[in-house]
Design a protein around this motif. Sequence first.
Motif, PDB file in Angstrom:
ATOM      1  N   UNK A   2     -37.470  35.842 -34.278  1.00  0.00           N
ATOM      2  CA  UNK A   2     -36.577  35.125 -35.173  1.00  0.00           C
ATOM      3  C   UNK A   2     -35.720  36.121 -35.946  1.00  0.00           C
ATOM      4  N   UNK A   3     -34.417  35.842 -35.983  1.00  0.00           N
ATOM      5  CA  UNK A   3     -33.525  36.721 -36.733  1.00  0.00           C
ATOM      6  C   UNK A   3     -33.678  36.507 -38.231  1.00  0.00           C
ATOM      7  N   UNK A   4     -34.346  35.429 -38.644  1.00  0.00           N
ATOM      8  CA  UNK A   4     -34.542  35.145 -40.056  1.00  0.00           C
ATOM      9  C   UNK A   4     -35.713  35.924 -40.640  1.00  0.00           C
ATOM     10  N   UNK A   5     -36.601  36.419 -39.809  1.00  0.00           N
ATOM     11  CA  UNK A   5     -37.761  37.150 -40.297  1.00  0.00           C
ATOM     12  C   UNK A   5     -37.391  38.611 -40.504  1.00  0.00           C
ATOM     13  N   UNK A   6     -37.494  39.048 -41.739  1.00  0.00           N
ATOM     14  CA  UNK A   6     -37.219  40.446 -42.063  1.00  0.00           C
ATOM     15  C   UNK A   6     -38.554  41.184 -42.034  1.00  0.00           C
ATOM     16  N   UNK A  33     -47.715  39.322 -37.312  1.00  0.00           N
ATOM     17  CA  UNK A  33     -48.493  38.230 -36.721  1.00  0.00           C
ATOM     18  C   UNK A  33     -47.627  36.976 -36.641  1.00  0.00           C
ATOM     19  N   UNK A  34     -46.858  36.721 -37.681  1.00  0.00           N
ATOM     20  CA  UNK A  34     -45.971  35.553 -37.709  1.00  0.00           C
ATOM     21  C   UNK A  34     -44.910  35.646 -36.608  1.00  0.00           C
ATOM     22  N   UNK A  35     -44.388  36.828 -36.374  1.00  0.00           N
ATOM     23  CA  UNK A  35     -43.370  37.001 -35.337  1.00  0.00           C
ATOM     24  C   UNK A  35     -44.001  36.894 -33.953  1.00  0.00           C
ATOM     25  N   UNK A  36     -45.198  37.456 -33.808  1.00  0.00           N
ATOM     26  CA  UNK A  36     -45.887  37.419 -32.519  1.00  0.00           C
ATOM     27  C   UNK A  36     -46.279  35.997 -32.151  1.00  0.00           C
ATOM     28  N   UNK A  37     -46.738  35.222 -33.132  1.00  0.00           N
ATOM     29  CA  UNK A  37     -47.090  33.817 -32.893  1.00  0.00           C
ATOM     30  C   UNK A  37     -46.300  32.978 -33.901  1.00  0.00           C
ATOM     31  N   UNK A  38     -45.068  32.587 -33.539  1.00  0.00           N
ATOM     32  CA  UNK A  38     -44.205  31.889 -34.493  1.00  0.00           C
ATOM     33  C   UNK A  38     -44.609  30.444 -34.799  1.00  0.00           C
ATOM     34  N   UNK A  41     -48.727  25.978 -36.434  1.00  0.00           N
ATOM     35  CA  UNK A  41     -49.897  25.174 -36.051  1.00  0.00           C
ATOM     36  C   UNK A  41     -50.847  25.990 -35.180  1.00  0.00           C
ATOM     37  N   UNK A  42     -50.303  26.798 -34.284  1.00  0.00           N
ATOM     38  CA  UNK A  42     -51.162  27.643 -33.446  1.00  0.00           C
ATOM     39  C   UNK A  42     -51.869  28.702 -34.289  1.00  0.00           C
ATOM     40  N   UNK A  43     -51.157  29.287 -35.257  1.00  0.00           N
ATOM     41  CA  UNK A  43     -51.797  30.281 -36.133  1.00  0.00           C
ATOM     42  C   UNK A  43     -52.946  29.649 -36.890  1.00  0.00           C
ATOM     43  N   UNK A  44     -52.750  28.437 -37.387  1.00  0.00           N
ATOM     44  CA  UNK A  44     -53.821  27.735 -38.104  1.00  0.00           C
ATOM     45  C   UNK A  44     -55.002  27.444 -37.180  1.00  0.00           C
ATOM     46  N   UNK A  45     -54.715  27.078 -35.931  1.00  0.00           N
ATOM     47  CA  UNK A  45     -55.787  26.803 -34.960  1.00  0.00           C
ATOM     48  C   UNK A  45     -56.616  28.051 -34.674  1.00  0.00           C
ATOM     49  N   UNK A  46     -55.960  29.200 -34.638  1.00  0.00           N
ATOM     50  CA  UNK A  46     -56.641  30.453 -34.292  1.00  0.00           C
ATOM     51  C   UNK A  46     -57.387  31.073 -35.461  1.00  0.00           C
ATOM     52  N   UNK A  47     -57.020  30.709 -36.678  1.00  0.00           N
ATOM     53  CA  UNK A  47     -57.620  31.328 -37.866  1.00  0.00           C
ATOM     54  C   UNK A  47     -59.150  31.266 -37.863  1.00  0.00           C
TER      55      UNK A  47
END
Length: 79
Positions: A2-6, A33-38, A41-47
């Motif tokens: 994402x170009x919005x993620x600095x 981590x956010x860029x790797x898995x944008x 919902x998937x990040x929450x599932x993996x937590x």
Amino acid sequence: MSEQTQLVPNNSLITKTPEEGRQLAVKMARLIIKVTQPDPEMREKMRPIYAEDAAMLIAIGQTVATEFATIAAANNYWK
């Protein structure tokens, strides 16, 4: 990506103190981590998976340590 993620907040690794540097390292590790898995919902599932896996938690710690080493070097180790 994402170009919005600095990935380097405020486009600088310079911090006033080692504590601020450590906080920046944690933030940068979270951003990658956010860029790797944008998908949030998937990040929450993996937590729960990595929360109970010692090896994954150690890997997260190593990522933060690597980021912190880079930030410390950029700050001349706060000398």
